[in-house]
Design an enzyme around this catalytic site. Sequence first.
Site, PDB file in Angstrom:
ATOM      1  N   LYS A 148     -11.941 -31.400   6.002  1.00  0.00           N
ATOM      2  CA  LYS A 148     -12.565 -30.168   5.499  1.00  0.00           C
ATOM      3  C   LYS A 148     -11.925 -29.709   4.188  1.00  0.00           C
ATOM      4  CE  LYS A 148     -12.347 -28.707   9.821  1.00  0.00           C
ATOM      5  NZ  LYS A 148     -12.618 -28.400  11.217  1.00  0.00           N
ATOM      6  N   ARG A 165     -15.732 -33.166  21.178  1.00  0.00           N
ATOM      7  CA  ARG A 165     -14.361 -33.184  21.707  1.00  0.00           C
ATOM      8  C   ARG A 165     -14.088 -31.945  22.552  1.00  0.00           C
ATOM      9  NH1 ARG A 165     -11.421 -32.947  16.491  1.00  0.00           N
ATOM     10  NH2 ARG A 165      -9.588 -32.682  17.798  1.00  0.00           N
ATOM     11  N   SER A 204      -9.581 -34.079  11.246  1.00  0.00           N
ATOM     12  CA  SER A 204     -10.582 -33.012  11.227  1.00  0.00           C
ATOM     13  C   SER A 204     -10.214 -31.950  10.175  1.00  0.00           C
ATOM     14  CB  SER A 204     -10.660 -32.391  12.630  1.00  0.00           C
ATOM     15  OG  SER A 204     -11.384 -31.190  12.630  1.00  0.00           O
ATOM     16  N   ASP A 241     -17.575 -34.167  11.208  1.00  0.00           N
ATOM     17  CA  ASP A 241     -16.520 -33.408  11.888  1.00  0.00           C
ATOM     18  C   ASP A 241     -17.112 -32.330  12.785  1.00  0.00           C
ATOM     19  OD1 ASP A 241     -13.774 -32.341  12.388  1.00  0.00           O
ATOM     20  OD2 ASP A 241     -14.619 -30.625  11.314  1.00  0.00           O
ATOM     21  N   HIS A 278      -3.956 -24.276   3.878  1.00  0.00           N
ATOM     22  CA  HIS A 278      -4.631 -24.166   5.171  1.00  0.00           C
ATOM     23  C   HIS A 278      -3.621 -23.731   6.216  1.00  0.00           C
ATOM     24  CE1 HIS A 278      -7.437 -25.015   8.417  1.00  0.00           C
ATOM     25  NE2 HIS A 278      -6.415 -25.534   9.057  1.00  0.00           N
TER      26      HIS A 278
HETATM   27  N1  URA Z   1      -9.051 -27.254  14.053  1.00  0.00           N
HETATM   28  C1  URA Z   1      -9.880 -28.136  13.451  1.00  0.00           C
HETATM   29  O1  URA Z   1     -10.456 -27.830  12.415  1.00  0.00           O
HETATM   30  N2  URA Z   1     -10.076 -29.331  14.017  1.00  0.00           N
HETATM   31  C2  URA Z   1      -9.484 -29.713  15.164  1.00  0.00           C
HETATM   32  O2  URA Z   1      -9.695 -30.816  15.608  1.00  0.00           O
HETATM   33  C3  URA Z   1      -8.623 -28.793  15.791  1.00  0.00           C
HETATM   34  C4  URA Z   1      -8.421 -27.566  15.206  1.00  0.00           C
END
Ligand code: URA
Length: 433
Positions: free
Chosen positions: A187, A168, A183, A161, A82
């Site tokens: 994923k 947020r 977060s 999320d 990632h």
């Molecule tokens: N990218 C994400 O996937 N989540 C966040 O909270 C910030 C950046």
Amino acid sequence: MRMYDIIAKKRDGGNLTTEEINFFIDGYTDGSIPDYQASALAMAVFFQDMNEEERAALTMAMVNSGDTIDLSDIMGVKVDKHSTGGVGDTTTLVLAPLVASVGVPVAKMSGRGLGHTGGTIDKLEAVPGFHVEITSEEFVNLVNKNKIAVIGQTGNLTPADKKLYGLRDVTATVNSIPLIASSIMSKKIASGADAIVLDVKTGAGAFMKSKAEAEELAKAMVSIGNNVGRQTMAVISDMSQPLGRAIGNALEVKEAINTLQGNGPDDLTELSLTLASQMVVLGGKAETLDEARQLLEENIKNGKAIDKLKEFLSAQGGDESVVDHPENLPKASHTFELEAKQSGYIQEIVADEIGSAAMMLGAGRQTKESEIDLSVGLVLNKKVGDYVEEGESILTLHSNTTDVDSIKEKLYENITISESNLDTPTLVHTIIS
Ligand code: URA
Ligand code: CA
């Protein structure tokens, strides 16, 4: 259990239990806990932080809020990479076939998304015929057979999320290490990764502008991964200028081909080898990063890496002739040169602004509905630290319109030339393994 008490506990600096975190995430996902209570908790976390146990619990609660992808029918350790996002980041296109060529399975689920250029899938679709609309069964079979396949996003992954990130975004609570780290990690875990390699970018084009912040985020994610049974490593890398030379979909495919043939830009090659080495170690195909790197360099030299790309493209309907004939990739109708207005050394190429210029040419999506033009983009002929003569080309614009004056203007504003020679920026700041 009451949400009110959970908010008050965190507000006063207490540590939440796994039960309390699960109660919050379950209730927020099913709508029984309203946005205003969730935003109050997010703000409390922003100020009071979370300890390692809370971060791990939050991550797993979000993983379990929706579907998870089961890759257990694929042999071997599934390592995913990632990146926190950058400009002209062509590494995935290089890494996937490179790592697969040494036998580490690459089962990549990818999205399109917004950005300066398209996502990995958009870039791959620049190859005529290539498609990611394959069944899960085909996906598994292809990875077992060739060690590599890419599929579009399927299932309802981490709905908690999605909802919390959206909240947020409008309550000034994005910029919190525990919330960002959980977060991102949720994923990756929901999409089936056994092990994870993270490329955390720092600099103008990055989410984390400072090196210290990037390092804090990387350490937070590595510790979450290791606490929930997913071996995780990270790299902190420079994103003050775009990575490599190409920014644009087909242009980046061509750049990835060159890199897999051993003729890529130095920075893209180096970062790809660094990340790939971590993937190979986590995938159990080498004991040390040095040993992994040797295997990878060998496969670039002996042609196995580029052959793997051909095999991968044609297995998903793509025209593999683009590898030997990149002129078969989509091509813009015009090119224009950005000529230096003075002689000197390139001091700065502001990554995010250069990315916006590529998007103005049509290389990326401004909204979910935007159409991407796969052929357009920018190719840097000079990078930071290079000498340029007045009138020489700094970069080439690949465009389907002739009206590029405002884009050129933006580019000039964000590339500075200085009389004195400067150090080139460090590419890989830190390796966390
Ligand atoms: N990218 C994400 O996937 N989540 C966040 O909270 C910030 C950046
Ligand atoms: Ca690039």
